[in-house]
Design an enzyme around this catalytic site. Structure first.
Site, PDB file in Angstrom:
ATOM      1  N   HIS A   1      -8.965  73.923   6.284  1.00 48.75           N
ATOM      2  CA  HIS A   1     -10.017  73.033   5.790  1.00 48.75           C
ATOM      3  C   HIS A   1     -10.654  73.613   4.541  1.00 48.75           C
ATOM      4  O   HIS A   1     -10.490  74.787   4.223  1.00 48.75           O
ATOM      5  CB  HIS A   1     -11.074  72.726   6.871  1.00 48.75           C
ATOM      6  CG  HIS A   1     -11.945  73.881   7.273  1.00 48.75           C
ATOM      7  ND1 HIS A   1     -13.029  73.734   8.105  1.00 48.75           N
ATOM      8  CD2 HIS A   1     -11.902  75.201   6.975  1.00 48.75           C
ATOM      9  CE1 HIS A   1     -13.608  74.912   8.296  1.00 48.75           C
ATOM     10  NE2 HIS A   1     -12.948  75.813   7.616  1.00 48.75           N
TER      11      HIS A   1
ATOM     12  N   ASP B   1      -3.377  69.780  15.080  1.00 49.77           N
ATOM     13  CA  ASP B   1      -2.750  71.097  15.039  1.00 49.77           C
ATOM     14  C   ASP B   1      -1.811  71.190  13.832  1.00 49.77           C
ATOM     15  O   ASP B   1      -1.054  70.263  13.542  1.00 49.77           O
ATOM     16  CB  ASP B   1      -1.970  71.351  16.347  1.00 49.77           C
ATOM     17  CG  ASP B   1      -1.516  72.801  16.476  1.00 49.77           C
ATOM     18  OD1 ASP B   1      -2.192  73.693  15.924  1.00 49.77           O
ATOM     19  OD2 ASP B   1      -0.479  73.029  17.133  1.00 49.77           O
ATOM     20  N   HIS B   2      -1.868  72.320  13.134  1.00 50.27           N
ATOM     21  CA  HIS B   2      -1.089  72.531  11.911  1.00 50.27           C
ATOM     22  C   HIS B   2      -1.310  71.420  10.891  1.00 50.27           C
ATOM     23  O   HIS B   2      -0.367  70.922  10.272  1.00 50.27           O
ATOM     24  CB  HIS B   2       0.404  72.718  12.231  1.00 50.27           C
ATOM     25  CG  HIS B   2       0.666  74.056  12.865  1.00 50.27           C
ATOM     26  ND1 HIS B   2       0.376  74.314  14.178  1.00 50.27           N
ATOM     27  CD2 HIS B   2       1.138  75.199  12.351  1.00 50.27           C
ATOM     28  CE1 HIS B   2       0.681  75.576  14.450  1.00 50.27           C
ATOM     29  NE2 HIS B   2       1.129  76.143  13.352  1.00 50.27           N
TER      30      HIS B   2
ATOM     31  N   CYS C   1     -16.019  79.310   1.710  1.00 50.94           N
ATOM     32  CA  CYS C   1     -15.381  78.172   2.403  1.00 50.94           C
ATOM     33  C   CYS C   1     -15.260  76.956   1.494  1.00 50.94           C
ATOM     34  O   CYS C   1     -14.653  75.958   1.871  1.00 50.94           O
ATOM     35  CB  CYS C   1     -16.160  77.821   3.661  1.00 50.94           C
ATOM     36  SG  CYS C   1     -16.200  79.179   4.824  1.00 50.94           S
TER      37      CYS C   1
ATOM     38  N   HIS D   1      -7.812  78.418  10.025  1.00 50.52           N
ATOM     39  CA  HIS D   1      -8.364  79.048  11.225  1.00 50.52           C
ATOM     40  C   HIS D   1      -7.424  78.819  12.389  1.00 50.52           C
ATOM     41  O   HIS D   1      -6.777  77.774  12.476  1.00 50.52           O
ATOM     42  CB  HIS D   1      -9.716  78.432  11.611  1.00 50.52           C
ATOM     43  CG  HIS D   1     -10.802  78.687  10.632  1.00 50.52           C
ATOM     44  ND1 HIS D   1     -11.438  79.907  10.529  1.00 50.52           N
ATOM     45  CD2 HIS D   1     -11.383  77.888   9.715  1.00 50.52           C
ATOM     46  CE1 HIS D   1     -12.359  79.837   9.584  1.00 50.52           C
ATOM     47  NE2 HIS D   1     -12.349  78.618   9.062  1.00 50.52           N
TER      48      HIS D   1
ATOM     49  N   GLU E   1     -14.263  79.644  16.198  1.00 48.58           N
ATOM     50  CA  GLU E   1     -13.620  79.551  14.885  1.00 48.58           C
ATOM     51  C   GLU E   1     -13.155  80.921  14.417  1.00 48.58           C
ATOM     52  O   GLU E   1     -12.069  81.071  13.859  1.00 48.58           O
ATOM     53  CB  GLU E   1     -14.626  78.958  13.893  1.00 48.58           C
ATOM     54  CG  GLU E   1     -14.090  78.745  12.515  1.00 48.58           C
ATOM     55  CD  GLU E   1     -15.199  78.410  11.544  1.00 48.58           C
ATOM     56  OE1 GLU E   1     -15.207  77.299  11.018  1.00 48.58           O
ATOM     57  OE2 GLU E   1     -16.084  79.270  11.334  1.00 48.58           O
TER      58      GLU E   1
ATOM     59  N   HIS F   1      -8.688  77.147   3.382  1.00 50.72           N
ATOM     60  CA  HIS F   1      -8.324  78.335   4.176  1.00 50.72           C
ATOM     61  C   HIS F   1      -8.085  77.862   5.598  1.00 50.72           C
ATOM     62  O   HIS F   1      -8.446  76.745   5.951  1.00 50.72           O
ATOM     63  CB  HIS F   1      -9.447  79.391   4.125  1.00 50.72           C
ATOM     64  CG  HIS F   1     -10.730  78.885   4.681  1.00 50.72           C
ATOM     65  ND1 HIS F   1     -11.613  78.147   3.944  1.00 50.72           N
ATOM     66  CD2 HIS F   1     -11.252  78.966   5.929  1.00 50.72           C
ATOM     67  CE1 HIS F   1     -12.642  77.800   4.698  1.00 50.72           C
ATOM     68  NE2 HIS F   1     -12.445  78.274   5.917  1.00 50.72           N
TER      69      HIS F   1
HETATM   70 NI    NI Z   1     -13.480  77.789   7.635  1.00 52.69          NI
END
Ligand code: NI
Length: 149
Positions: A20, A85-86, A39, A47, A129, A45
């Site tokens: 995100h 996901d992904h 961010c 998570h 996270e 980036h």
């Molecule tokens: Ni983040």
């Protein structure tokens, strides 16, 4: 005298990897940078989120369970993991007008599954996270945000 059924809770953990970028059109470039720091990096980036679903309810006298595990897994697979996901969260239509913070992701997941559980009531969606950050959405009306200072 019959004993009232006890309420029990079942928690299940799922992993979800996604990227995100925290950025909103509502703020200027400088304000975005100030609000979100690293961010806000234009390239985003990722998570490895740990999503915890907590279901509460009466214990079914026949099965001894609050909620059927396989049914819950199937719901989370279909509605949450298959979708997020992904993925790049910013590219999901749900985040077209909403910053993909983990607060928002928690509440989105809560809304996507709360009415479709095989049994019980969705008590919370909690997302880890990072090692130090976690977020949680519970079924309670939120106070509207105050005016921006
Ligand atoms: Ni983040």
């Amino acid at each position: 005298m019959r004993q009232a059924p006890s309420k029990a809770y079942f928690g299940r953990r799922y992993t979800l990897s996604a990227s995100h970028r925290l950025h909103t059109q509502a703020l200027t470039t400088a304000q975005n940078r100030a609000a979100y720091g690293k961010c806000n990096n234009p390239y985003g980036h990722g998570h490895n989120y740990v999503v915890e679903i907590l279901v509460g309810g009466a214990v079914d006298p026949e099965t001894g369970m609050v909620v059927d595990l396989a049914g819950l897994d199937a719901l989370v697979d279909a509605r949450i993991l298959a979708r997020f996901d992904h993925s790049n969260l910013n590219a999901d239509p749900a985040f077209a007008e909403r910053v993909p913070t983990t607060e928002n992701l928690c509440c989105m997941i809560f809304g996507l599954i709360k009415d479709e559980l095989p049994a019980g009531k969705l008590e919370s969606v909690r997302i880890e996270e990072t090692e130090n950050n976690y977020f949680e959405c519970r079924d309670a009306p939120a106070e509207p945000p105050g005016p921006r200072g």
